[in-house]
Design an enzyme around this catalytic site. Structure first.
Site, mmCIF file in Angstrom:
data_model
loop_
_atom_site.group_PDB
_atom_site.id
_atom_site.type_symbol
_atom_site.label_atom_id
_atom_site.label_comp_id
_atom_site.label_asym_id
_atom_site.label_seq_id
_atom_site.Cartn_x
_atom_site.Cartn_y
_atom_site.Cartn_z
ATOM 1 N N PHE A 191 0.813 -1.222 0.000
ATOM 2 C CA PHE A 191 0.000 0.000 0.000
ATOM 3 C C PHE A 191 0.843 1.268 0.000
ATOM 4 O O PHE A 191 0.384 2.327 -0.415
ATOM 5 C CB PHE A 191 -0.952 0.009 1.213
ATOM 6 C CG PHE A 191 -0.300 0.482 2.494
ATOM 7 C CD1 PHE A 191 -0.163 1.844 2.768
ATOM 8 C CD2 PHE A 191 0.199 -0.423 3.428
ATOM 9 C CE1 PHE A 191 0.451 2.281 3.939
ATOM 10 C CE2 PHE A 191 0.814 0.007 4.599
ATOM 11 C CZ PHE A 191 0.948 1.368 4.842
ATOM 12 N N LYS B 130 -0.945 -7.158 -9.246
ATOM 13 C CA LYS B 130 -1.953 -7.258 -8.171
ATOM 14 C C LYS B 130 -1.572 -6.179 -7.147
ATOM 15 O O LYS B 130 -0.717 -6.389 -6.299
ATOM 16 C CB LYS B 130 -1.898 -8.661 -7.547
ATOM 17 C CG LYS B 130 -3.182 -9.114 -6.883
ATOM 18 C CD LYS B 130 -3.722 -8.224 -5.781
ATOM 19 C CE LYS B 130 -3.018 -8.404 -4.451
ATOM 20 N NZ LYS B 130 -3.476 -7.385 -3.437
ATOM 21 N N GLU C 204 -4.892 -3.676 -2.012
ATOM 22 C CA GLU C 204 -6.333 -3.414 -2.008
ATOM 23 C C GLU C 204 -6.682 -2.134 -1.240
ATOM 24 O O GLU C 204 -7.807 -1.667 -1.300
ATOM 25 C CB GLU C 204 -7.088 -4.619 -1.426
ATOM 26 C CG GLU C 204 -6.834 -4.908 0.054
ATOM 27 C CD GLU C 204 -5.536 -5.684 0.326
ATOM 28 O OE1 GLU C 204 -4.603 -5.617 -0.496
ATOM 29 O OE2 GLU C 204 -5.457 -6.330 1.394
ATOM 30 N N SER D 220 5.278 -6.886 3.468
ATOM 31 C CA SER D 220 5.794 -7.179 4.810
ATOM 32 C C SER D 220 6.554 -8.513 4.810
ATOM 33 O O SER D 220 6.351 -9.366 3.940
ATOM 34 C CB SER D 220 4.637 -7.228 5.806
ATOM 35 O OG SER D 220 3.743 -8.248 5.426
ATOM 36 N N CYS E 13 9.432 1.816 3.650
ATOM 37 C CA CYS E 13 10.310 0.706 4.033
ATOM 38 C C CYS E 13 11.725 1.199 4.272
ATOM 39 O O CYS E 13 12.535 0.499 4.850
ATOM 40 C CB CYS E 13 10.306 -0.363 2.956
ATOM 41 S SG CYS E 13 11.078 0.197 1.458
ATOM 42 N N GLU F 297 8.301 -3.856 13.409
ATOM 43 C CA GLU F 297 8.289 -2.779 12.422
ATOM 44 C C GLU F 297 7.027 -1.969 12.680
ATOM 45 O O GLU F 297 5.919 -2.429 12.389
ATOM 46 C CB GLU F 297 8.269 -3.357 10.996
ATOM 47 C CG GLU F 297 8.293 -2.269 9.944
ATOM 48 C CD GLU F 297 8.135 -2.776 8.515
ATOM 49 O OE1 GLU F 297 7.467 -3.796 8.300
ATOM 50 O OE2 GLU F 297 8.680 -2.113 7.609
#
Ligand code: NAD
Length: 512
Positions: free
Chosen positions: A164, A188, A191, A241, A296, A397
């Site tokens: 995301f 993909k 969402e 992740s 990240c 994290e």
């Protein structure tokens, strides 16, 4: 402060309209009956829904990509280059429109969103060099009359599964190189913020990408699992992740696919006692709170060595009230909301658990007026001092605007802390001592290192990748290793003998 255009999103994915798939060069409405919510994180309002693909819908996208592959791989390099230049120019022309999607669904402020598009664009520019990048090697006369040469060929249908936090840049890390190499592609997206993917698909069509070369399936685990198990998928690029990256790598490789799976991070910024404290504090605030810490490559932990700790914590704390938190519609805002309420609440929970485990909260983002006074998913800049490896705030994290400080006495202790951490995405060292910096670069078990640079994301002509639990697979993302990932080598040994010179020889072929 940069302003974004009127939100293109309202034209492309109007409020209330469901975000659908893109298969064979057109939007295809979902038929599975399964959907997920897409929020405007700045207001907390449910803005639209996104279709979740069924197995059959994923199969349709992969079938479209498979059907498009033979003609696309046969398309000349110069024609592919021409199309890539046109994609590059369209993305460049629509920077603000793409940024508006990111602000609307991710929540990042316009200056940050435009930065994301710019870094994605770099990767498309790299891919325009594909004729040069695909050059093989040729060895003449390896034996009498025999030449050997190597060519790199595309794999077939490649898939990208993206997170995301970079809904435009991370897909651009992948699809530019993938299609430049002659593969076809199924994306993909996350969402949580899916609309940018469809806008990019429209730009690719406008640029002349043939139908079926680029496809998008929206969805969740059902779509991902079908991609991982489908016999016609040759390669999977993943960013997300660590637990999911590990799952993608293990499942994809078990099905015989080539997989690169980039995972989570816990990036340390080591500050040595000789560092310029004001510069280090500026860097810590920029890299800790930019994009609300949802990067990240965000700095998660400051490792303060020796006497630097007190003045550094003071210098960071002094800057925090000036960080302007607000919605992307506010031209002054520097830090937007988090992506969902659930994520915001999880991030805020560390402000409870850390002091309970012995840390000191220096700045508590829950005191920001937008935390309780807005339906948006806001949390102010938070700072936690005296964290140790035993605490959740150090181990997890957090992925939010919560910067932690670990205090150590020596360089060796700092290095041990960083190297013992299971993640190895990025790290930075702040010092005026070139020898110490060089030693750190030599010693540290991390894939990307910054020397007085807090977010060392490589430029597109190098490759991006962490070590340890931050990457599963052999090849890093984008750049030269991306080209390697999306192609396989073929070596040809060739002879053009004169008639009448051949003879039977059952010995193993020798060059001498
Ligand atoms: P995520 O792992 O939850 O999701 C990533 C993708 O995997 C999404 O497309 C999602 O739909 C899918 N997914 C989620 N759960 C799944 C499951 N159980 N089975 C199959 N698929 C599943 O990650 P996120 O929350 O979207 O993104 C944030 C994470 O990504 C952070 O950990 C961040 O560090 C990481 N990240 C890493 C990099 C990198 O380059 N190393 C870059 C950006 C983000």
């Amino acid at each position: 402060m940069t302003q974004v255009a009127e939100p293109e999103i309202e034209r492309s994915s109007p409020r209330g309209e469901t975000v659908s798939h893109w298969i064979g060069g057109q939007r295809v409405a979902g038929t599975s009956g399964r959907r997920g919510p897409v929020f405007d994180p700045a207001t907390g309002v449910l803005a639209r829904e996104v279709d979740f693909a069924s197995v059959e819908e994923v199969d349709a996208a992969i079938a479209a990509a498979k059907a498009a592959f033979p003609a696309w791989r046969a398309t000349s390099l110069s024609k592919r280059t021409d199309i890539l230049f046109r994609i590059r120019n369209l993305v460049d022309a629509h920077r603000k429109d793409i940024a508006a999607f990111l602000t609307a669904e991710h929540g990042k402020v316009p200056s940050d969103a435009l930065g994301e598009v710019a870094r994605g664009l770099e990767n498309l520019e790299f891919a325009t060099g594909i004729p040069n990048l695909l050059k093989g090697g040729f060895s003449e006369q390896v034996s009498t009359g025999i030449d050997v040469y190597q060519i790199r060929q595309p794999l077939g249908v490649a898939a990208g599964i993206t997170p995301f936090n970079f809904p435009a840049m991370v897909p651009m890390w992948m699809f530019g190189n993938a299609i430049a190499c002659g593969n076809t592609f199924v994306l993909k997206p996350s969402e949580k913020d899916p609309s940018a993917s469809l806008f990019l698909a429209e730009l690719l069509r406008e640029a002349g990408v043939p139908d079926g070369v680029f496809n998008v399936v929206q969805g969740d685990k059902v779509a991902v699992d079908r991609i991982l198990g489908h016999p016609d998928i040759a390669a999977v690029s993943f960013v997300g992740s660590t637990p999911i990256a590990r799952y993608i790598y293990e499942t994809g490789t078990r099905h015989g696919k080539r997989v690169q799976a980039l995972g989570g991070a816990k990036n340390h910024m080591v500050v040595l006692p000789d560092a310029d404290i004001e510069m280090a504090a500026d860097a810590a605030v920029s890299a800790g709170y930019g994009s609300s810490g949802e990067r990240c490559m965000a700095i998660a932990t400051i490792v303060a060595v020796g006497s630097v700790a007190d003045p550094l914590v003071e210098a960071i704390a002094r800057r925090l009230p000036k960080v302007k938190v607000g919605p992307g519609s506010d031209p002054e805002a520097e830090m937007g909301p988090l992506v969902t309420k659930q994520h915001r609440d999880k991030v805020a929970s560390y402000l409870e658990s850390a002091p309970a485990q012995g840390a000191t909260v220096v700045a508590d983002g829950r005191e920001h007026p937008l935390y309780g006074g807005s339906a948006g998913f806001f949390l102010g800049a938070s700072l936690i001092d005296h964290v140790t490896p035993a605490m959740d705030a150090y181990r997890d994290e957090i992925f939010g605007p919560v910067l932690t400080v670990a205090r150590v006495e020596t360089y060796e202790e700092a290095l041990r802390l960083v190297n013992d951490n299971p993640y190895g995405n990025g790290t930075a060292i702040f010092t005026r001592d070139g020898g110490a910096a060089r030693q750190y670069q030599f010693d540290v078990n991390v894939g990307m290192v910054g020397i007085n640079v807090p977010i060392p994301v490589p430029v597109s002509y190098y490759s991006f990748g962490g070590w340890k639990s931050s990457l599963f697979g052999d090849l890093h993302m984008y750049g030269p290793e991306g080209i390697q990932f999306y192609t396989r080598a073929k070596v040809v040994t060739s002879r053009w003998p004169d008639p009448g010179t051949s003879k039977v020889d059952l010995g193993f072929p020798r060059t001498r």
